[in-house]
Design a protein around this motif. Structure first.
Motif, PDB file in Angstrom:
ATOM      1  N   CYS A  36       9.110  11.735  -3.723  1.00  0.00           N
ATOM      2  CA  CYS A  36       9.431  10.521  -2.971  1.00  0.00           C
ATOM      3  C   CYS A  36      10.940  10.520  -2.744  1.00  0.00           C
ATOM      4  CB  CYS A  36       8.939   9.256  -3.668  1.00  0.00           C
ATOM      5  SG  CYS A  36       9.708   8.872  -5.242  1.00  0.00           S
ATOM      6  N   LYS A  42       7.350   6.106  -6.509  1.00  0.00           N
ATOM      7  CA  LYS A  42       6.070   6.592  -5.989  1.00  0.00           C
ATOM      8  C   LYS A  42       5.661   7.930  -6.579  1.00  0.00           C
ATOM      9  CE  LYS A  42       6.665   4.390  -1.501  1.00  0.00           C
ATOM     10  NZ  LYS A  42       6.854   4.666  -0.065  1.00  0.00           N
ATOM     11  N   SER A  43       6.585   8.870  -6.639  1.00  0.00           N
ATOM     12  CA  SER A  43       6.231  10.190  -7.164  1.00  0.00           C
ATOM     13  C   SER A  43       5.943  10.144  -8.664  1.00  0.00           C
ATOM     14  CB  SER A  43       7.322  11.218  -6.854  1.00  0.00           C
ATOM     15  OG  SER A  43       8.552  10.845  -7.430  1.00  0.00           O
ATOM     16  N   ALA A  46       2.415   8.731  -8.951  1.00  0.00           N
ATOM     17  CA  ALA A  46       1.439   9.745  -8.556  1.00  0.00           C
ATOM     18  C   ALA A  46       1.274  10.808  -9.636  1.00  0.00           C
ATOM     19  CB  ALA A  46       1.864  10.387  -7.235  1.00  0.00           C
ATOM     20  N   ILE A  96       5.752  11.647  -0.368  1.00  0.00           N
ATOM     21  CA  ILE A  96       5.221  10.282  -0.351  1.00  0.00           C
ATOM     22  C   ILE A  96       6.259   9.389   0.310  1.00  0.00           C
ATOM     23  CG2 ILE A  96       4.205   8.420  -1.699  1.00  0.00           C
ATOM     24  CD1 ILE A  96       3.732  10.500  -3.939  1.00  0.00           C
ATOM     25  N   TRP A 113       2.106  11.941   2.690  1.00  0.00           N
ATOM     26  CA  TRP A 113       1.401  10.670   2.540  1.00  0.00           C
ATOM     27  C   TRP A 113       2.332   9.580   3.058  1.00  0.00           C
ATOM     28  CZ3 TRP A 113      -0.243  11.199  -3.301  1.00  0.00           C
ATOM     29  CH2 TRP A 113      -1.156  12.249  -3.442  1.00  0.00           C
ATOM     30  N   VAL A 116       1.900   5.193   2.490  1.00  0.00           N
ATOM     31  CA  VAL A 116       1.989   4.491   1.206  1.00  0.00           C
ATOM     32  C   VAL A 116       3.066   3.404   1.339  1.00  0.00           C
ATOM     33  CG1 VAL A 116       2.600   4.692  -1.241  1.00  0.00           C
ATOM     34  CG2 VAL A 116       1.235   6.490  -0.135  1.00  0.00           C
ATOM     35  N   SER A 126       1.321  -0.362  -3.250  1.00  0.00           N
ATOM     36  CA  SER A 126       1.824   1.003  -3.347  1.00  0.00           C
ATOM     37  C   SER A 126       1.001   1.802  -4.351  1.00  0.00           C
ATOM     38  CB  SER A 126       3.293   0.978  -3.758  1.00  0.00           C
ATOM     39  OG  SER A 126       3.826   2.269  -3.770  1.00  0.00           O
ATOM     40  N   ARG A 127       0.797   1.237  -5.516  1.00  0.00           N
ATOM     41  CA  ARG A 127       0.022   1.907  -6.566  1.00  0.00           C
ATOM     42  C   ARG A 127      -1.397   2.212  -6.099  1.00  0.00           C
ATOM     43  NH1 ARG A 127      -1.466  -2.254 -10.296  1.00  0.00           N
ATOM     44  NH2 ARG A 127      -3.013  -2.530  -8.675  1.00  0.00           N
ATOM     45  N   ILE A 130      -1.479   5.114  -3.610  1.00  0.00           N
ATOM     46  CA  ILE A 130      -1.248   6.370  -4.327  1.00  0.00           C
ATOM     47  C   ILE A 130      -2.497   6.773  -5.102  1.00  0.00           C
ATOM     48  CG2 ILE A 130       0.065   7.425  -6.233  1.00  0.00           C
ATOM     49  CD1 ILE A 130       2.482   5.719  -5.184  1.00  0.00           C
ATOM     50  N   TYR A 133      -5.073   8.378  -2.801  1.00  0.00           N
ATOM     51  CA  TYR A 133      -4.703   9.754  -2.456  1.00  0.00           C
ATOM     52  C   TYR A 133      -4.918  10.697  -3.639  1.00  0.00           C
ATOM     53  CZ  TYR A 133      -2.530   9.072   2.138  1.00  0.00           C
ATOM     54  OH  TYR A 133      -2.288   8.833   3.468  1.00  0.00           O
TER      55      TYR A 133
END
Length: 144
Positions: A36, A42-43, A46, A96, A113, A116, A126-127, A130, A133
């Motif tokens: 991200c 985000k990363s 994930a 992301i 992605w 997101v 957001s969660r 993720i 995906y």
């Protein structure tokens, strides 16, 4: 890192928690790299969720997280840009909501992605995006 995410990571067994927070696994597992913008939200989400599901489903893959352009103001643990070594050892790379550096985007391993939502627009949205995906990715890996 948000306190919710820290609590989630603390609930993981140590090997999963270290993998979820971006530490390298020295075994011969394939790597999934989540990227991200800053490598701080985000990363991380994930990678933590992927590693939890992959362990539960006894998949060999494990994920790490990286930032496309980490900022110095962030915690030292989040200052991991995606490197050439990350790209070489990765089986899949997922951007992301950010643009990958050229060495990653041209690797033939990258996907994006882009839809997101930003964490600042609502952590749950957001969660959840993720998670959808990651669950789809886990299903694809299981079908191999």
């Amino acid at each position: 890192m948000t306190s919710r995410l820290l609590i989630s990571l603390m609930a993981l067994p140590l090997p999963m928690a270290t993998a979820a927070i971006g530490q390298r696994d020295t075994s011969s597992r394939a790597e999934i790299v989540f990227v991200c913008e800053h490598g701080a939200a985000k990363s991380v989400i994930a990678a933590a969720y992927f590693n939890k599901l992959a362990a539960e489903k006894v998949l060999r893959e494990r994920a790490i997280y990286r930032g496309a352009s980490p900022q110095a103001e962030l915690s030292a643990a989040t200052l991991n840009p995606i490197t050439s070594d990350d790209v070489t050892s990765a089986t899949h790379i997922f951007a992301i909501g950010c643009s990958l550096p050229a060495h990653a985007s041209s690797s033939g391993k990258a996907d994006s992605w882009d839809d997101v939502p930003e964490v600042t627009d609502g952590y749950a949205a957001s969660r959840d995006a993720i998670k959808r995906y990651v669950e789809r990715l886990i299903n694809q890996l299981q079908q191999r």
